[in-house]
Design an enzyme around this catalytic site. Structure first.
Site, PDB file in Angstrom:
ATOM      1  N   ASP A  54       0.808  -1.222   0.000  1.00 43.71           N
ATOM      2  CA  ASP A  54       0.000   0.000   0.000  1.00 43.71           C
ATOM      3  C   ASP A  54       0.838   1.267   0.000  1.00 43.71           C
ATOM      4  O   ASP A  54       0.420   2.293  -0.529  1.00 43.71           O
ATOM      5  CB  ASP A  54      -1.015   0.002   1.134  1.00 43.71           C
ATOM      6  CG  ASP A  54      -0.397  -0.203   2.511  1.00 43.71           C
ATOM      7  OD1 ASP A  54       0.823  -0.436   2.610  1.00 43.71           O
ATOM      8  OD2 ASP A  54      -1.155  -0.140   3.501  1.00 43.71           O
ATOM      9  N   ASP A 459       4.267   1.600  13.385  1.00 47.38           N
ATOM     10  CA  ASP A 459       3.571   0.311  13.437  1.00 47.38           C
ATOM     11  C   ASP A 459       4.369  -0.830  14.070  1.00 47.38           C
ATOM     12  O   ASP A 459       3.791  -1.749  14.629  1.00 47.38           O
ATOM     13  CB  ASP A 459       3.104  -0.143  12.047  1.00 47.38           C
ATOM     14  CG  ASP A 459       2.023   0.759  11.472  1.00 47.38           C
ATOM     15  OD1 ASP A 459       1.327   1.412  12.263  1.00 47.38           O
ATOM     16  OD2 ASP A 459       1.888   0.812  10.250  1.00 47.38           O
TER      17      ASP A 459
END
Length: 770
Positions: A54, A459
């Site tokens: 992505d 993340d």
């Protein structure tokens, strides 16, 4: 004469620029680190597969299970090309690859999308602009594939667009596109209308050709298209190669957003996974259905029901070697783990990858192997997931029934013993993302002792990199932050470090301290709960933490006492840094103002000298050997002071500059190298100066563009001259070493690199954010 005169003035006013033959390599994490929404195998050539991400571009599978990145040439003007929203291979030629690129369909990305086409397996690309945006990092990015090549007439492609733009067709291998005006739906599903990011229509979901409906050389007559609609018609088909369309009869119309549509040719079946949301984070119910193309009948083959169905479905794999063998992935089962189901009888019966023995004990029908990225196995104590989450793609090698891969929000898992699922109900589940480096890097430091590099990462927390070529064994932990926005080191006690977290809802304090170069950490209990994010600076002796929080102003603490607000600084938009020699000294900048504190960050004084016409101060770095020698980057230029801001020198030639750093000097005892990500004479790049800004060397090249410059971070190595680390927003960390340089000239607002030939210029290549 006028032109010559202007050239002479420009040449005299700008520092000499050289381009370095820099050797760039990847700092290895080995496990991906981000979402892999799509993997596609070639049905033409064994062993050929590609994975889209992505925010990190496209990768190609190697024979040893590693991956090679294919879009690293994308620089600041093509940063959005790292958002790959769709991937298609030519079924007749495995060297032909097509991807739909573009990062956002909202205001975050002003650019329209493109189709990139390669005829040499991704070594080079041709860009074909689209008239609308593409959303590689938007909601619904895991559904698909939206882009497909006609297996019988491969110059024909169809693409399902977002944002209400409908279905598009190309008849010349992607070079030009025409809207299919006869297609009846553009998709109505919106994830959340209250947010700019989630308010756009997800659009069309996937395009699937039924190759059996025509012969080679003729356009495929039967095509299925999934549309992001819920509780209404969501799958359409054509029997005349796209001239007319109709709803597939009998389709489910409840919780029916179709994520994948895959044909099993020998069975004459279309398998579809449905979800009540677009993903990749959501999904609370759904189904798995099969459609008999000949009889036009649907059968519900959902593996579970009732209270066991608390998720929808995403990833869908069909074994072309073993008709009737299919696999589906839950989307999303967040607890206790993800789930995958396998059927060998076309969905009549299923077996899971895990089941309950007696709660809370699980029967795990797999062995777990994260040897290529051991840090993946280090999780929070209440996190029981191994199988994964955001499992939108699952594929079985069309030439090898033992070989399977699936993407998650963190890595790629899979293995080479899949048939053991049927014979032993136990398979090897291995992280197979070696070479996929998809992290968003938020901060980098390279202290003079300890690990050569420490990273703050989105993340996945961050790492102490004891080796640049071996994956770390563990992320920073105790506390374990999901995202680490920043990290710093103490100039006179360089084993002392500080890092911050980004979770204001956590009971853990979002400031952590280390005294052993990041091997162990402790919470700073002076930090308040409910405050997180921003930037951080550690004083020279390591006893003072200055914290520019994300929403609670700048705060300071000494000796881990309670943090207090620094009222003499603006409450937002402040860049901060510590002096690396004087423990009491900190620096700050906001707008065009520069501030200094000499009382351990308690109070700051604005200096009379300003940062020109700057409206945003982006970064501050210091000469680690000399107090008061400071560099500041802003939206208008690069500034240098040697007297703590009493006066500033504007570095000629620079426009907007972002992350900056100093590194080891070229000669022992000399002035440190200065590294800049910025705009020099209108050219965005990575630059280094070894003489206090008198001359500059450009370090990025045609093969290494590093994506979005303003989102990247940089750190010079304090031990090795010429070595620099660049942290990207989606492609992890690179390190560059000096291999030599060649001079260049400055000519009428252009930098002409005599040895810098961009092979992509012929394809109009002249720039993610999670």
């Amino acid at each position: 004469m006028l032109g010559r005169s202007l050239f002479g003035l420009l040449l005299a006013s700008l520092p000499l620029l050289t381009s370095a033959a820099t050797s760039w390599k990847q700092v290895k994490l080995g496990g991906g680190g981000g979402f892999v929404p799509g993997i596609v195998f070639s049905t033409k050539t064994k062993g050929v597969a590609y994975a889209r991400t992505d925010i990190g571009g496209l990768y190609k599978l190697n024979s040893d299970d590693s991956w090679t990145p294919l879009l690293d040439w994308a620089g600041n003007d093509k940063w959005h090309d790292w958002g790959v929203d769709a991937l298609a291979l030519d079924p007749t030629n495995s060297n032909k690859v097509y991807i739909a690129v573009g990062m956002y369909t909202n205001s975050w990305d002003p650019n329209n999308g493109s189709i990139l086409a390669s005829s040499d397996g991704g070594s080079s690309w041709t860009e074909y602009p689209l008239s609308f945006k593409v959303g590689g990092n938007m909601p619904g990015r895991g559904i698909g594939e939206r882009l497909a090549v006609d297996p019988n007439s491969p110059s024909i492609l169809f693409f399902g667009a977002r944002s209400g733009n409908g279905l598009w067709k190309s008849t010349n291998s992607g070079a030009t596109w025409t809207k299919v005006t006869s297609f009846p739906s553009t998709g109505t599903y919106v994830q959340d209308p209250s947010s700019d990011y989630t308010a756009d229509k997800v659009g069309l979901a996937w395009v699937t050709f039924d190759g059996s409906s025509s012969s080679s050389g003729s356009a495929t007559k039967r095509i299925f298209v999934g549309v992001a609609n819920v509780n209404s018609t969501s799958i359409y088909y054509t029997e005349d190669a796209g001239s007319t369309w109709a709803a597939v009869p009998g389709q489910p119309t409840t919780n029916n957003l179709p994520h994948k549509g895959v044909i099993s040719p020998s069975e004459g079946l279309l398998y579809v996974t449905f979800n009540n949301n677009a993903g990749p984070y959501d999904g609370t119910t759904g189904s798995v259905q099969k459609y008999n193309i000949a009889s036009k009948t649907w059968t519900d083959i959902t593996p579970v029901s009732g209270s066991d169905l608390y998720f929808g479905f995403g990833g869908l794999g069909v074994d072309l070697q073993k008709p009737g063998t299919i696999m589906v992935a839950a989307l999303n089962s967040w607890w206790p783990d993800g789930q995958i189901y396998r059927s060998t009888d076309s969905g009549a019966t299923w077996s899971p990858l895990w089941s309950w023995a007696s709660y809370p004990t699980e029967n795990k029908y797999y062995s777990y192997d994260v040897s290529l990225a051991p840090w993946i196995g280090v999780t929070a104590t209440d996190d029981t997931k191994q199988i994964g989450w955001m499992m939108e793609c699952l594929v079985i090698d069309p030439f090898d029934s033992n070989h399977w891969l699936y993407g998650t929000g963190l890595t790629v898992y899979g293995g080479h013993d899949l048939l053991n699922w049927d014979s032993k109900h136990n398979v090897t589940l291995k992280s197979l993302a070696d070479g996929i480096e998809e992290t968003a890097v938020l901060g980098l430091i390279s202290p003079p002792t300890g690990p050569q590099l420490l990273s703050a990462v989105g993340d996945v927390g961050g790492f102490a990199h004891s080796s640049l070529t071996t994956a770390p064994s563990t992320p920073f932990n105790t506390p374990l932050y999901g995202t680490t926005p920043d990290i710093d080191w103490a100039g006179q006690a360089p084993t002392n470090l500080v890092r911050i977290g980004n979770d204001a809802t956590s009971t853990d304090r979002q400031v952590a301290l280390s005294t052993d170069s990041g091997a162990t950490w402790n919470q700073d209990y002076g930090a308040p709960t409910g405050i997180a994010g921003g930037k951080v600076a550690l004083s020279a002796s390591g006893d003072v933490v200055l914290w520019a929080t994300s929403s609670n102003g700048v705060q300071v603490s000494r000796y881990t006492n309670a943090f207090t607000v620094v009222s003499s600084l603006p409450s937002s938009g402040v860049a901060i840094a510590s002096d690396k020699v004087a423990d009491s000294t900190f620096y700050a900048a906001s707008g065009n103002k520069f501030y200094v504190s000499t009382d351990y960050g308690v109070t700051f004084t604005a200096k009379s000298a300003t940062l020109g016409s700057s409206s945003t101060a982006n970064d501050i770095t210091v000469n680690v050997k000399v107090t008061g020698d400071v560099w500041v980057s802003t939206d208008t230029g690069l500034f240098h002071t040697t007297n703590s801001g009493t006066a500033f020198t504007t570095i000629t030639g620079f426009g907007a500059t972002w992350s900056i750093s100093t590194g080891a000097p070229k000669t022992s005892g000399g002035y440190p190298s200065v590294f800049v990500i910025g705009t020099y004479n209108s050219v965005v790049g990575v630059y280094r100066s070894d003489d206090q800004g008198s001359t500059w060397t450009r370090l990025d090249d045609a093969a290494h563009g590093f994506g979005s410059a303003s989102a990247n971070v940089i750190s010079g190595d304090q031990r090795t001259w010429g070595r620099v680390y660049v942290g990207t927003n989606g492609r992890g960390i690179f390190y560059g070493d000096e291999n030599g340089s060649s001079t260049s000239t400055v000519n009428n607002d252009q930098v002409i690199f005599h040895d810098f030939v961009d092979p992509h210029q012929q394809h109009k290549f002249d720039h993610d954010s999670r």
